[in-house]
Structures are given as structure tokens and as C-alpha cells.
Design a protein around this motif. Structure first.
Motif, PDB file in Angstrom:
ATOM      1  N   MET A 274       0.825  -1.190   0.000  1.00 47.73           N
ATOM      2  CA  MET A 274       0.000   0.000   0.000  1.00 47.73           C
ATOM      3  C   MET A 274       0.873   1.260   0.000  1.00 47.73           C
ATOM      4  O   MET A 274       0.487   2.262  -0.571  1.00 47.73           O
ATOM      5  N   ALA A 275       2.029   1.178   0.620  1.00 47.42           N
ATOM      6  CA  ALA A 275       2.911   2.344   0.686  1.00 47.42           C
ATOM      7  C   ALA A 275       3.348   2.785  -0.705  1.00 47.42           C
ATOM      8  O   ALA A 275       3.448   3.987  -0.973  1.00 47.42           O
ATOM      9  N   SER A 276       3.595   1.825  -1.590  1.00 48.25           N
ATOM     10  CA  SER A 276       4.015   2.200  -2.942  1.00 48.25           C
ATOM     11  C   SER A 276       2.885   2.907  -3.680  1.00 48.25           C
ATOM     12  O   SER A 276       3.127   3.826  -4.465  1.00 48.25           O
ATOM     13  N   GLY A 277       1.651   2.509  -3.423  1.00 49.34           N
ATOM     14  CA  GLY A 277       0.498   3.190  -4.018  1.00 49.34           C
ATOM     15  C   GLY A 277       0.359   4.603  -3.505  1.00 49.34           C
ATOM     16  O   GLY A 277       0.096   5.534  -4.265  1.00 49.34           O
ATOM     17  N   ASN A 278       0.555   4.773  -2.212  1.00 52.28           N
ATOM     18  CA  ASN A 278       0.474   6.114  -1.622  1.00 52.28           C
ATOM     19  C   ASN A 278       1.553   7.023  -2.197  1.00 52.28           C
ATOM     20  O   ASN A 278       1.289   8.178  -2.535  1.00 52.28           O
ATOM     21  N   ALA A 279       2.770   6.497  -2.311  1.00 52.80           N
ATOM     22  CA  ALA A 279       3.868   7.300  -2.851  1.00 52.80           C
ATOM     23  C   ALA A 279       3.592   7.687  -4.298  1.00 52.80           C
ATOM     24  O   ALA A 279       3.792   8.846  -4.686  1.00 52.80           O
ATOM     25  N   ALA A 280       3.121   6.736  -5.088  1.00 57.58           N
ATOM     26  CA  ALA A 280       2.811   7.020  -6.492  1.00 57.58           C
ATOM     27  C   ALA A 280       1.716   8.067  -6.594  1.00 57.58           C
ATOM     28  O   ALA A 280       1.795   8.992  -7.414  1.00 57.58           O
ATOM     29  N   ARG A 281       0.682   7.956  -5.752  1.00 58.40           N
ATOM     30  CA  ARG A 281      -0.417   8.931  -5.768  1.00 58.40           C
ATOM     31  C   ARG A 281       0.096  10.320  -5.427  1.00 58.40           C
ATOM     32  O   ARG A 281      -0.238  11.297  -6.091  1.00 58.40           O
ATOM     33  N   GLU A 282       0.936  10.418  -4.398  1.00 61.44           N
ATOM     34  CA  GLU A 282       1.465  11.714  -3.978  1.00 61.44           C
ATOM     35  C   GLU A 282       2.356  12.336  -5.048  1.00 61.44           C
ATOM     36  O   GLU A 282       2.463  13.563  -5.126  1.00 61.44           O
ATOM     37  N   GLU A 283       2.985  11.501  -5.863  1.00 62.55           N
ATOM     38  CA  GLU A 283       3.838  11.993  -6.951  1.00 62.55           C
ATOM     39  C   GLU A 283       3.052  12.255  -8.231  1.00 62.55           C
ATOM     40  O   GLU A 283       3.632  12.650  -9.237  1.00 62.55           O
ATOM     41  N   GLY A 284       1.732  12.011  -8.185  1.00 64.13           N
ATOM     42  CA  GLY A 284       0.896  12.253  -9.356  1.00 64.13           C
ATOM     43  C   GLY A 284       0.914  11.128 -10.371  1.00 64.13           C
ATOM     44  O   GLY A 284       0.380  11.277 -11.467  1.00 64.13           O
ATOM     45  N   ARG A 285       1.483  10.000 -10.025  1.00 63.19           N
ATOM     46  CA  ARG A 285       1.512   8.839 -10.918  1.00 63.19           C
ATOM     47  C   ARG A 285       0.295   7.973 -10.624  1.00 63.19           C
ATOM     48  O   ARG A 285       0.375   6.938  -9.981  1.00 63.19           O
ATOM     49  N   LEU A 286      -0.864   8.436 -11.106  1.00 54.98           N
ATOM     50  CA  LEU A 286      -2.128   7.806 -10.738  1.00 54.98           C
ATOM     51  C   LEU A 286      -2.258   6.385 -11.269  1.00 54.98           C
ATOM     52  O   LEU A 286      -2.810   5.518 -10.589  1.00 54.98           O
ATOM     53  N   ALA A 287      -1.771   6.115 -12.476  1.00 58.70           N
ATOM     54  CA  ALA A 287      -1.858   4.756 -13.027  1.00 58.70           C
ATOM     55  C   ALA A 287      -1.026   3.788 -12.190  1.00 58.70           C
ATOM     56  O   ALA A 287      -1.465   2.657 -11.914  1.00 58.70           O
ATOM     57  N   ASP A 288       0.158   4.213 -11.765  1.00 62.89           N
ATOM     58  CA  ASP A 288       0.995   3.370 -10.913  1.00 62.89           C
ATOM     59  C   ASP A 288       0.328   3.143  -9.556  1.00 62.89           C
ATOM     60  O   ASP A 288       0.383   2.041  -9.001  1.00 62.89           O
ATOM     61  N   ALA A 289      -0.287   4.187  -9.024  1.00 62.93           N
ATOM     62  CA  ALA A 289      -0.984   4.060  -7.744  1.00 62.93           C
ATOM     63  C   ALA A 289      -2.136   3.073  -7.860  1.00 62.93           C
ATOM     64  O   ALA A 289      -2.318   2.223  -6.989  1.00 62.93           O
ATOM     65  N   GLN A 290      -2.892   3.177  -8.938  1.00 65.29           N
ATOM     66  CA  GLN A 290      -4.020   2.265  -9.130  1.00 65.29           C
ATOM     67  C   GLN A 290      -3.537   0.819  -9.194  1.00 65.29           C
ATOM     68  O   GLN A 290      -4.126  -0.061  -8.573  1.00 65.29           O
ATOM     69  N   GLU A 291      -2.461   0.585  -9.904  1.00 68.32           N
ATOM     70  CA  GLU A 291      -1.916  -0.771 -10.014  1.00 68.32           C
ATOM     71  C   GLU A 291      -1.471  -1.295  -8.642  1.00 68.32           C
ATOM     72  O   GLU A 291      -1.757  -2.440  -8.283  1.00 68.32           O
ATOM     73  N   ALA A 292      -0.804  -0.467  -7.872  1.00 70.40           N
ATOM     74  CA  ALA A 292      -0.352  -0.876  -6.542  1.00 70.40           C
ATOM     75  C   ALA A 292      -1.536  -1.160  -5.625  1.00 70.40           C
ATOM     76  O   ALA A 292      -1.524  -2.146  -4.868  1.00 70.40           O
ATOM     77  N   TYR A 293      -2.550  -0.325  -5.683  1.00 68.67           N
ATOM     78  CA  TYR A 293      -3.730  -0.540  -4.843  1.00 68.67           C
ATOM     79  C   TYR A 293      -4.472  -1.809  -5.249  1.00 68.67           C
ATOM     80  O   TYR A 293      -4.995  -2.531  -4.397  1.00 68.67           O
ATOM     81  N   GLN A 294      -4.541  -2.099  -6.534  1.00 66.07           N
ATOM     82  CA  GLN A 294      -5.206  -3.325  -6.977  1.00 66.07           C
ATOM     83  C   GLN A 294      -4.475  -4.555  -6.441  1.00 66.07           C
ATOM     84  O   GLN A 294      -5.115  -5.523  -6.023  1.00 66.07           O
ATOM     85  N   ARG A 295      -3.148  -4.522  -6.453  1.00 69.43           N
ATOM     86  CA  ARG A 295      -2.375  -5.635  -5.887  1.00 69.43           C
ATOM     87  C   ARG A 295      -2.646  -5.763  -4.387  1.00 69.43           C
ATOM     88  O   ARG A 295      -2.809  -6.873  -3.865  1.00 69.43           O
ATOM     89  N   ALA A 296      -2.715  -4.649  -3.697  1.00 68.83           N
ATOM     90  CA  ALA A 296      -2.966  -4.662  -2.255  1.00 68.83           C
ATOM     91  C   ALA A 296      -4.369  -5.165  -1.935  1.00 68.83           C
ATOM     92  O   ALA A 296      -4.565  -5.861  -0.931  1.00 68.83           O
ATOM     93  N   MET A 297      -5.341  -4.858  -2.795  1.00 69.44           N
ATOM     94  CA  MET A 297      -6.723  -5.299  -2.552  1.00 69.44           C
ATOM     95  C   MET A 297      -6.841  -6.817  -2.562  1.00 69.44           C
ATOM     96  O   MET A 297      -7.691  -7.373  -1.872  1.00 69.44           O
ATOM     97  N   VAL A 298      -5.985  -7.481  -3.336  1.00 69.17           N
ATOM     98  CA  VAL A 298      -5.991  -8.946  -3.353  1.00 69.17           C
ATOM     99  C   VAL A 298      -5.573  -9.477  -1.985  1.00 69.17           C
ATOM    100  O   VAL A 298      -6.136 -10.453  -1.488  1.00 69.17           O
ATOM    101  N   LEU A 299      -4.612  -8.818  -1.381  1.00 71.26           N
ATOM    102  CA  LEU A 299      -4.095  -9.262  -0.084  1.00 71.26           C
ATOM    103  C   LEU A 299      -4.965  -8.821   1.089  1.00 71.26           C
ATOM    104  O   LEU A 299      -5.104  -9.559   2.069  1.00 71.26           O
ATOM    105  N   TRP A 300      -5.505  -7.611   1.011  1.00 70.02           N
ATOM    106  CA  TRP A 300      -6.266  -7.035   2.130  1.00 70.02           C
ATOM    107  C   TRP A 300      -7.605  -6.465   1.650  1.00 70.02           C
ATOM    108  O   TRP A 300      -7.820  -5.247   1.683  1.00 70.02           O
ATOM    109  N   PRO A 301      -8.531  -7.317   1.217  1.00 71.53           N
ATOM    110  CA  PRO A 301      -9.796  -6.796   0.673  1.00 71.53           C
ATOM    111  C   PRO A 301     -10.679  -6.097   1.707  1.00 71.53           C
ATOM    112  O   PRO A 301     -11.562  -5.324   1.338  1.00 71.53           O
ATOM    113  N   ASP A 302     -10.429  -6.354   2.985  1.00 69.04           N
ATOM    114  CA  ASP A 302     -11.255  -5.748   4.034  1.00 69.04           C
ATOM    115  C   ASP A 302     -10.529  -4.649   4.798  1.00 69.04           C
ATOM    116  O   ASP A 302     -10.901  -4.316   5.924  1.00 69.04           O
TER     117      ASP A 302
END
Length: 87
Positions: free
Chosen positions: A1-29
């Protein structure tokens, strides 16, 4: 999730979305993850998707308090001046 947050803060929204999707598989709740996804959708202008993510986060145990503010912002941008439900 940290990589998604960093990407979002840097304006790399596509990278953030990809990182969050990977995290959702591990932590859906994980409420904070749904909050982050909602924030990402909001930044991209996908307000309906943002609202769904924030509502999902609120339905999970221990949602972060900032979700109420985030949901309020999205609903105001959609024209709903009532905002989120009371805590």
C-alpha cells in the motif's frame, strides 16, 4: 500500500491504481485501503467510484475518520450538500 500512496502523492495515478489493486488482493477488508482507492478515484474525477470506495470503507471495521471528510468532498462535488451520514 505504501508504494500506491507514494505514487499517488507523486501524481503517478496509473501506478498508484496498479499498486492498490495488488494490495486489494491481499487485504480486501482494509478500510484504509478502500479510503486510498476512493481518494485516487476522486483525483481522477471518477466521483461515483470514489463514493463507492468510501462507502465500502465505512462498512468495514475501524474505518479511518478522514473517510467522512473525503466522502463529504465527493458528495459536494456531485451536488449533494447533505454530505455523509452522521457518525
Amino acid at each position: 500500500m505504501a508504494s500506491g500512496n507514494a505514487a499517488r502523492e507523486e501524481g503517478r495515478l496509473a501506478d498508484a491504481q496498479e499498486a492498490y489493486q495488488r494490495a486489494m488482493v491481499l487485504w480486501p477488508d482494509a478500510a484504509d485501503l478502500h479510503n486510498n482507492v476512493g481518494t485516487l478515484y476522486g483525483l481522477a474525477g471518477h466521483l461515483d467510484a470514489a463514493e463507492r470506495s468510501f462507502e465500502k470503507a465505512l462498512s468495514l471495521p475501524n474505518p479511518p475518520i478522514e473517510i467522512y471528510g473525503n466522502l463529504s468532498v465527493v458528495r459536494r462535488r456531485q451536488g449533494d450538500l447533505a454530505g455523509p451520514p452522521a457518525v
